[in-house]
Design a protein around this motif. Structure first.
Motif, short mmCIF file in Angstrom:
data_model
loop_
_atom_site.label_atom_id
_atom_site.label_comp_id
_atom_site.label_asym_id
_atom_site.label_seq_id
_atom_site.Cartn_x
_atom_site.Cartn_y
_atom_site.Cartn_z
N ASN A 115 -31.27 3.21 -11.43
CA ASN A 115 -32.52 3.18 -12.17
C ASN A 115 -33.75 3.52 -11.32
O ASN A 115 -33.91 3.03 -10.21
N ASN A 116 -34.58 4.36 -11.88
CA ASN A 116 -35.94 4.52 -11.42
C ASN A 116 -36.80 3.83 -12.47
O ASN A 116 -36.72 4.21 -13.64
N PRO A 117 -37.55 2.79 -12.15
CA PRO A 117 -38.02 2.38 -10.82
C PRO A 117 -37.29 1.21 -10.16
O PRO A 117 -37.58 0.94 -9.00
N ASP A 157 -34.10 24.19 -14.91
CA ASP A 157 -35.01 24.07 -13.76
C ASP A 157 -35.53 22.65 -13.58
O ASP A 157 -36.48 22.43 -12.86
N GLY A 158 -34.91 21.67 -14.21
CA GLY A 158 -35.31 20.30 -13.94
C GLY A 158 -34.85 19.33 -15.00
O GLY A 158 -34.77 19.67 -16.19
N SER A 159 -34.57 18.11 -14.57
CA SER A 159 -34.20 17.06 -15.52
C SER A 159 -35.42 16.54 -16.24
O SER A 159 -35.31 16.02 -17.35
N LYS A 160 -36.59 16.64 -15.59
CA LYS A 160 -37.80 16.18 -16.27
C LYS A 160 -37.97 16.99 -17.56
O LYS A 160 -38.15 16.41 -18.64
N CYS A 161 -37.88 18.32 -17.44
CA CYS A 161 -38.04 19.14 -18.66
C CYS A 161 -36.89 18.90 -19.62
O CYS A 161 -37.11 18.82 -20.84
N VAL A 212 -39.77 1.69 -17.27
CA VAL A 212 -39.09 2.94 -17.64
C VAL A 212 -39.72 4.12 -16.89
O VAL A 212 -40.90 4.09 -16.53
N TYR A 213 -38.92 5.18 -16.70
CA TYR A 213 -39.42 6.48 -16.21
C TYR A 213 -40.37 7.00 -17.30
O TYR A 213 -39.93 7.22 -18.44
N PRO A 214 -41.65 7.16 -16.99
CA PRO A 214 -42.64 7.40 -18.06
C PRO A 214 -42.40 8.66 -18.90
O PRO A 214 -42.86 8.74 -20.03
N VAL A 215 -41.65 9.62 -18.35
CA VAL A 215 -41.40 10.88 -19.07
C VAL A 215 -40.73 10.62 -20.43
O VAL A 215 -41.06 11.28 -21.43
N TYR A 216 -39.79 9.67 -20.48
CA TYR A 216 -39.07 9.42 -21.74
C TYR A 216 -40.05 8.99 -22.83
O TYR A 216 -39.92 9.38 -23.99
N VAL A 217 -40.99 8.14 -22.46
CA VAL A 217 -41.94 7.62 -23.45
C VAL A 217 -42.94 8.70 -23.84
O VAL A 217 -43.14 8.98 -25.03
N PHE A 259 -30.53 18.40 -8.89
CA PHE A 259 -30.35 18.59 -7.45
C PHE A 259 -31.59 18.12 -6.67
O PHE A 259 -31.65 18.27 -5.46
N SER A 260 -32.56 17.53 -7.39
CA SER A 260 -33.82 17.15 -6.74
C SER A 260 -33.64 16.07 -5.69
O SER A 260 -34.19 16.17 -4.60
N LYS A 261 -32.91 15.02 -6.02
CA LYS A 261 -32.90 13.87 -5.14
C LYS A 261 -31.72 13.88 -4.17
O LYS A 261 -31.84 13.36 -3.07
N ASN A 262 -30.61 14.50 -4.54
CA ASN A 262 -29.49 14.55 -3.57
C ASN A 262 -29.69 15.66 -2.55
O ASN A 262 -29.48 15.46 -1.36
N ALA A 316 -28.76 10.56 -14.78
CA ALA A 316 -28.03 10.19 -13.56
C ALA A 316 -28.60 10.93 -12.34
O ALA A 316 -27.88 11.28 -11.42
N ALA A 317 -29.93 11.09 -12.33
CA ALA A 317 -30.59 11.84 -11.24
C ALA A 317 -30.27 11.25 -9.87
O ALA A 317 -30.31 11.96 -8.87
N TYR A 318 -29.96 9.94 -9.83
CA TYR A 318 -29.75 9.27 -8.53
C TYR A 318 -28.29 8.93 -8.26
O TYR A 318 -28.00 8.10 -7.41
N GLU A 319 -27.36 9.56 -8.99
CA GLU A 319 -25.94 9.16 -8.84
C GLU A 319 -25.45 9.31 -7.41
O GLU A 319 -24.58 8.57 -6.97
N THR A 351 -37.65 23.18 -5.23
CA THR A 351 -36.83 24.39 -5.39
C THR A 351 -36.43 24.56 -6.86
O THR A 351 -36.38 25.68 -7.36
N ARG A 352 -36.17 23.44 -7.55
CA ARG A 352 -35.96 23.34 -8.99
C ARG A 352 -34.58 23.80 -9.46
O ARG A 352 -34.36 24.98 -9.70
N CYS A 353 -33.67 22.87 -9.58
CA CYS A 353 -32.42 23.13 -10.28
C CYS A 353 -31.83 21.81 -10.76
O CYS A 353 -31.86 20.81 -10.03
N LEU A 367 -31.07 5.82 -21.00
CA LEU A 367 -30.56 4.98 -19.92
C LEU A 367 -30.69 5.76 -18.62
O LEU A 367 -30.36 6.95 -18.58
N CYS A 368 -31.16 5.12 -17.57
CA CYS A 368 -31.32 5.77 -16.27
C CYS A 368 -30.64 4.90 -15.22
O CYS A 368 -31.11 3.80 -14.93
N PHE A 369 -29.51 5.38 -14.72
CA PHE A 369 -28.76 4.63 -13.69
C PHE A 369 -28.21 5.58 -12.65
O PHE A 369 -27.59 6.57 -13.03
C1 LIG Z 1 -36.72 12.58 -10.00
C2 LIG Z 1 -36.15 12.24 -11.31
C3 LIG Z 1 -35.54 13.21 -12.09
C4 LIG Z 1 -35.37 14.63 -11.61
O1 LIG Z 1 -36.34 15.44 -12.15
P1 LIG Z 1 -36.34 17.01 -11.83
O2 LIG Z 1 -37.23 17.56 -12.87
O3 LIG Z 1 -34.94 17.50 -11.91
O4 LIG Z 1 -36.92 17.16 -10.44
C5 LIG Z 1 -35.01 12.85 -13.32
N1 LIG Z 1 -35.06 11.56 -13.74
C6 LIG Z 1 -35.64 10.61 -13.01
C7 LIG Z 1 -35.64 9.22 -13.51
C8 LIG Z 1 -36.22 10.92 -11.77
O5 LIG Z 1 -36.80 9.94 -11.06
#
Ligand SMILES: *Cc1c(COP(=O)(O)O)cnc(C)c1O
Length: 410
Positions: free
Chosen positions: A186-188, A106-110, A131-136, A247-250, A216-219, A256-258, A182-184
């Motif tokens: 890249n956000n931010p 239900d999400g890449s964040k989780c 960096v995307y703060p979630v990793y830290v 599927f969040s960004k594309n 690869a959320a933004y591929e 909706t969460r997947c 690695l995030c490519f």
């Molecule tokens: C938006 C984003 C995601 C996607 O997160 P979801 O939980 O799938 O919505 C993942 N990684 C990065 C860096 C993002 O910006």
């Protein structure tokens, strides 16, 4: 006495977005009618593709009929979705990834946070800065760091600066690390990684028996045909990389969460004494114990992304945001600003003018242009001197926002 996880007390209390809200709300109190345009938070604005909506409506009808009702699905996700992902996102690009190696979530964040469940506590962990703060934060919560210093850097983490000076390409750590995020694209920063850069990471990881966490959320935003979409386009990556997709960004699934995670079979971690352990089995065990799968309805919605109509609609969504990013780049660079990213990503990373700090530039844009960005310093110490503008908005809002910024700076 119920003892808490004291690692949570090390967290810099959700500093960035609450601080932005605080400043915006303070401004709005004095200027309630200011026509604010938000190019800050990384959330999509366009509605779900019609193909996804139609598939989900049909799935809701199936759930209402005893003959087609679905209860618990497979924890790993339905095979009809995993087969389509494997074929379209990987095999079509020459990646040797099988449907059995895909885990729907239900999400890449989780997923990027949860993946730490299957790794030990003694790993040396590298992140880019910014960096995307979630990793830290997930590593802080897991007790993998010490305290933060006044730059917001946690003891024990290896920070790899990515700035204009190194073309947003991290220098590989001189000391061995065990886990690398690695995030490519890249956000931010909106930067992308060349095949050569990714090959260098894969070679590094194989040498040091490290694992790459490749987000690869933004591929879908990659426009340059030379840029890899998946880490598995790089020879050797099956032996050292886990990939996260969403599927969040594309497809606009932020609400909706997947998402899904790819763990190749045969990928190994190690016991402290050096015996190899199969990571696919650990992740499969983790998911089937702590997760009960994504809703049938949502998985049908995600499957529709791969239909011919879905593919066309997703391409249109991505093009709309990329055109916004192009407008932001174009207007700001004509006004003499240094801008990065925004070509293969929905984010433009703007160098603040005249050496202004990230937060001062944020305040200037807010007070004189009524435009909300995200201060680069909020993503890490090396983000100081930059500001992130997001292309997730209507084209009319982007054009208006840029006209205001150019009128102020130009
Ligand atoms: C938006 C984003 C995601 C996607 O997160 P979801 O939980 O799938 O919505 C993942 N990684 C990065 C860096 C993002 O910006």
């Amino acid at each position: 006495m119920a003892v808490v996880n004291a690692n949570y007390l090390k967290l810099k209390a959700g500093y960035l977005f609450p601080e932005i809200s605080r400043r915006v709300n303070h401004f709005l109190k004095d200027h309630p009618d200011a026509p604010l345009i938000r190019l800050g938070i990384g959330d999509v604005t366009e509605p779900l593709p019609a193909a996804c909506r139609e598939a989900m409506i049909k799935a809701v009808e199936e759930m209402g009929d005893r003959a087609t009702f679905k209860g618990y699905g497979p924890e790993q996700g339905y095979s009809w979705l995993r087969e389509k992902i494997a074929a379209h996102d990987f095999q079509a690009r020459g990646c040797d990834i099988d449907a059995s190696e895909i885990f729907i979530s239900d999400g890449s964040k989780c997923d990027t946070g949860n993946i730490l469940d299957i790794f030990g506590d003694s790993n040396k962990i590298a992140v880019t800065d910014p960096v995307y703060p979630v990793y830290v934060d997930t590593n802080v919560m897991a007790g993998h760091t010490g305290e933060a210093n006044d730059r917001g850097e946690y003891a024990g983490l290896v920070y790899l600066p990515i700035t204009a000076e190194n073309n947003f390409t991290a220098t590989l750590p001189s000391d061995p690390v065990d886990l690398v995020y690695l995030c490519f694209p890249n956000n931010p920063t909106g930067a992308v990684a060349s095949r050569e850069h990714l090959q260098a990471w894969v070679d590094y990881a194989r040498t040091h028996r490290a694992i790459l966490f490749f987000d690869a959320a933004y591929e879908a935003f990659i426009t340059d045909p030379a840029i890899p979409h998946s880490i598995y386009e790089i020879p050797g990556a099956r032996d050292c990389a886990i990939e996260f997709r969403s599927f969040s960004k594309n497809a606009g699934f932020t609400g909706t969460r997947c998402a899904f995670t790819v763990v190749p079979k045969g990928l190994k971690g190690y016991t402290p004494s050096g015996d190899a352990v199969d990571l696919w089995s650990l992740w499969q065990r983790r998911q089937s114990t702590k997760f009960n799968g994504v809703s049938y309805i949502v998985q049908r919605g995600a499957e529709a992304v791969y239909s011919p109509e879905g593919q066309t609609q997703v391409r249109q969504l991505v093009s709309l945001y990329l055109e916004n990013a192009r407008l932001i780049r174009d207007r700001l660079s004509k006004a003499g600003m240094a801008v990065y990213g925004g070509v293969n990503a929905p984010y433009v990373w703007v160098k603040t003018p005249n050496g202004m700090s990230s937060w001062d530039f944020f305040d200037t844009l807010l007070h004189t242009c009524y435009v909300v960005g995200t201060p680069g310093a909020g993503f890490g110490a090396a983000g100081e001197g930059y500001l992130r503008l997001s292309a997730f908005n209507s084209q009319a809002n982007v054009i208006e926002a840029m006209a205001r910024v150019v009128a102020t700076l130009g």
